[in-house]
Design a protein around this motif. Structure first.
Motif, short mmCIF file in Angstrom:
data_model
loop_
_atom_site.label_atom_id
_atom_site.label_comp_id
_atom_site.label_asym_id
_atom_site.label_seq_id
_atom_site.Cartn_x
_atom_site.Cartn_y
_atom_site.Cartn_z
N LEU A 401 49.99 52.47 23.43
CA LEU A 401 50.28 52.42 24.82
C LEU A 401 49.45 52.61 25.64
CD1 LEU A 401 53.73 53.88 24.66
CD2 LEU A 401 53.19 51.67 24.99
N THR A 402 47.54 53.04 25.13
CA THR A 402 46.69 53.31 26.02
C THR A 402 45.58 52.43 25.30
OG1 THR A 402 45.72 55.11 24.27
CG2 THR A 402 47.42 55.96 26.06
N GLY A 403 45.63 52.14 24.17
CA GLY A 403 44.29 51.11 23.94
C GLY A 403 43.28 52.06 23.29
N MET A 404 43.51 53.49 23.05
CA MET A 404 42.32 54.14 22.86
C MET A 404 42.03 54.08 21.42
SD MET A 404 43.54 57.46 24.84
CE MET A 404 42.29 58.65 23.99
N LYS A 520 45.54 45.00 24.04
CA LYS A 520 44.95 43.82 24.73
C LYS A 520 45.88 42.77 24.94
CE LYS A 520 40.87 43.56 25.59
NZ LYS A 520 40.07 43.87 26.63
N ALA A 521 46.71 42.51 24.14
CA ALA A 521 47.57 41.09 24.39
C ALA A 521 48.59 41.45 25.32
CB ALA A 521 48.19 40.87 22.98
N LEU A 523 48.39 43.93 27.95
CA LEU A 523 47.45 44.07 29.13
C LEU A 523 47.26 42.47 29.66
CD1 LEU A 523 45.11 46.88 28.30
CD2 LEU A 523 46.81 46.89 29.97
N ALA A 524 47.02 41.64 28.66
CA ALA A 524 46.51 40.46 29.20
C ALA A 524 47.83 39.28 29.88
CB ALA A 524 46.10 39.25 28.00
N ASP A 525 48.91 39.98 29.75
CA ASP A 525 50.16 39.49 30.46
C ASP A 525 50.27 39.87 31.79
OD1 ASP A 525 50.73 38.17 27.96
OD2 ASP A 525 52.20 39.82 27.25
N TYR A 526 49.89 40.93 32.25
CA TYR A 526 50.00 41.69 33.43
C TYR A 526 48.78 41.96 34.20
CZ TYR A 526 54.48 41.81 31.21
OH TYR A 526 55.59 41.78 30.44
N VAL A 527 47.53 42.07 33.69
CA VAL A 527 46.69 42.37 34.37
C VAL A 527 45.30 41.46 34.18
CG1 VAL A 527 47.11 44.75 34.71
CG2 VAL A 527 45.45 44.21 32.98
N ASP A 528 44.35 41.48 34.93
CA ASP A 528 43.16 40.48 34.36
C ASP A 528 42.05 41.25 33.40
OD1 ASP A 528 41.42 42.41 35.92
OD2 ASP A 528 41.88 41.74 37.69
N GLU A 529 41.13 40.43 32.88
CA GLU A 529 40.43 40.81 31.93
C GLU A 529 39.61 41.95 32.29
OE1 GLU A 529 37.51 38.89 28.63
OE2 GLU A 529 38.41 37.52 29.93
N ARG A 530 39.02 42.14 33.24
CA ARG A 530 38.04 43.24 33.77
C ARG A 530 39.11 44.43 33.69
NH1 ARG A 530 36.89 46.24 38.47
NH2 ARG A 530 35.03 46.88 38.46
#
Length: 581
Positions: A401-404, A520-521, A523-530
């Motif tokens: 849930l954090t990508g850490m 990352k997958a 996040l890619a569904d809802y926010v931009d790559e940056r």
């Protein structure tokens, strides 16, 4: 002998006696001992001082080799001290795995762990015996000449043994799933040779420079000497207590030792660009994780490859990957560039384009865990028996849930949970607070220094409530791992064993780090790559993406917090458990 403390630890200084100043120069010899207690630093310095006095009596000794010898001896003493701690933790880990297998009724696995525990205990005994002998020597040398003479024989035998100690049996070899070369005993101290230059002017220049600095190498200097000086200088310059950096330096050391073993330790003018190809070809045949297999004990790297190739195909150990072989070649080029800088009469081997041997294993790329594997893991996390070990249970959820990274999660402290612009986040820009002092946070890259948004699911599953109640060792959220010498490594091993037990582990492809791919997958569904890169601590791929605020802004944090739960992932076992408490 003189000893003083700096930020990076103690430094030992040995004065050159007036009787040998003409041979070794007037400037004193210094050796960085690293972070030690004052008592241990004094004992280490006493032993080095005794070694220095003995080595100066050698008629063939030079200042260059004297410094190299003392640094090598210090590294061996440091290795023994470090190994005692690592062996103690290894024994603890083996016993815990044995108990876990016993709970599952896996009798064969229990017996295997018992055998491993017996081996580890035996190795701990060897190291304890060595340490006791060294303590005796230090005590005798710090008293008077009579006591020292009584222990001289013991001292000389231990110094000799330190150079030939079999690290495969007495000290745990450093190895990981990337196939990094293990750190073998240091190469023997080379004997001094008269410098040979290509011209009379070169001879004059070399003599003038060597009179001022023994590190002014010539084409006749052996690579083992030049490379050793370069690696020691790197360690001193980069010694900041950063364990990730320390592990990279260890990999450099191991790669250097492997090159000397495969190609040989020769004068710098000996080496040809084609020797890089010879090295790559040999390394491509080396089995990965070879220290785990007794059949390779005592063999050279080349003989390991031959023995592995002779096995039936279904029994052969996977060879080092293309990525690992390329890394070894790159590291040798780095050492070579620095060792030969300003040296006349040597070839530049760095421009050689190595052909990747077909025997190297294809590189394995990590991938995200399937939804079925993640859901199976979440069910086991919510089980009562797992929650009895919260330090273990919460790691996968936080990772997803954090990508850490796992190493970032393990070093979280309660004080890292802060409110910025009305949003609660994790602030990894803050230093760690240990014993009331600020300590640099061990992060992998510059972009890892960041603010991490906390998704509401972490609160709904109960993690935030758990984390804020932690007031244990050093204020860490996961203090259990900080009893180990390497907390991140201890956590990694436990997660790997857990995934294997659940049947969701695939070596190198599907591991704990795969959860970052899941993040990352998602996040890619809802926010931009940056924004995804800023959350996970990845470097921007274009110049344009580097512009703006480095840390997450208020709006960016709210975007991540507002994302729906990952599709096909069922968090209900944890949510229901927390709500039912």
């Amino acid at each position: 002998m003189y000893l003083w403390k700096r930020d990076n630890g103690f430094t030992y200084q040995q004065r050159i006696p007036a009787s040998v100043e003409s041979k070794f120069g007037k400037s004193p010899i210094r050796v960085n001992l690293g972070p030690l207690s004052a008592a241990d630093a004094r004992k280490r310095a006493i032993i080095l001082s005794g070694a220095a006095m003995q080595l100066m009596d050698d008629p063939d000794m030079t200042r260059e080799i004297l410094v190299y010898s003392l640094r090598a001896l210090n590294e061996e003493l440091k290795a023994i001290k470090s190994a005692r701690f690592s062996k103690g933790f290894e024994a603890y880990g083996v016993s815990k795995r044995r108990d876990e297998f016993a709970e599952m009724g896996a009798d064969e696995a229990v017996l295997d762990q018992e055998r491993k525990l017996a081996v580890v205990d035996a190795e701990r005994g060897v190291l304890a015996s060595f340490h006791k002998r060294l303590e005796t020597i230090a005590d005798a040398m710090s008293k008077d000449s009579i006591a020292w003479e009584a222990e001289r024989g013991t001292y000389q035998s231990v110094v000799a043994l330190l150079g030939s100690l079999d690290k495969q049996n007495a000290i745990s070899a450093q190895s990981d799933q990337t196939g990094a070369v293990s750190k073998p005993p240091r190469p023997p101290i080379p004997q001094p040779r008269a410098p040979v230059s290509t011209s009379a002017s070169d001879v004059a220049i070399d003599k003038d420079v060597r009179a001022s600095d023994p590190r002014a190498f010539t084409a006749e200097t052996k690579l083992g000497v030049a490379g050793r000086v370069i690696l020691d200088a790197r360690r001193v310059a980069l010694d900041s207590g950063d364990k990730e950096r320390g592990r990279y330096e260890e990999r450099l050391e191991a790669t250097f030792a492997a090159f000397l073993e495969v190609v040989g330790d020769h004068p710098l003018h000996y080496y040809l660009p084609i020797h890089l190809q010879d090295f790559a070809t040999a390394m491509a045949n080396v089995p990965t994780n070879r220290t785990k297999y007794r059949m390779f004990d005592g063999l050279t790297l080349k003989h390991m490859g031959k023995k592995n190739d002779a096995l039936p195909e279904d029994q052969q150990i996977r060879r080092l990957s293309e990525t690992t072989v390329k890394e070894h070649v790159t590291q040798i080029k780095l050492i070579w560039e620095k060792a030969t800088a300003g040296v006349n009469g040597v070839r530049d081997i760095r421009a050689f384009n190595v052909t990747m041997p077909s025997t190297a294993s294809a590189a394995i790329e990590r991938e995200a865990l399937p939804a079925a594997s993640v859901n199976k893991w979440l069910v086991d996390i919510a089980a009562e028996k797992t929650m009895r070990k919260p330090h273990k249970a919460w790691l996968p959820l936080v990772g997803y849930l954090t990508g850490m990274r796992l190493a970032e999660i393990v070093y979280l402290q309660s004080s890292d949970f802060v409110t910025i612009d009305g949003n609660e986040v994790l602030d990894l820009r803050r230093p760690l607070i240990i014993d009331g002092k600020e300590v640099p946070r061990p992060l992998k890259t510059k972009t890892s220094v960041r603010v991490v948004a906390i998704h509401p699911l972490l609160r709904e599953c109960g993690f935030i409530d758990f984390a804020k109640k932690q007031r244990g060792l050093g204020g860490f959220v996961f203090p259990h791992y900080h009893t180990a010498q390497d907390p991140a490594d201890a956590a990694q091993k436990q997660m790997s064993n857990w995934m294997v037990a659940l049947g969701i582990h695939e070596p190198q492809r599907q591991v704990f780090h795969s959860l970052r791919h899941n993040t990352k997958a998602w996040l890619a569904d809802y926010v931009d790559e940056r924004l995804s890169d800023k959350q996970c601590g990845h470097a921007a791929t274009t110049v344009g993406r580097k512009y703006g605020f480095k840390a997450l802004t208020k709006m960016e944090v709210q975007k991540i917090m507002g994302m729906p739960a990952p599709q096909e992932i069922d968090f209900s076992p944890l949510i229901n458990r927390y709500q039912g408490q």
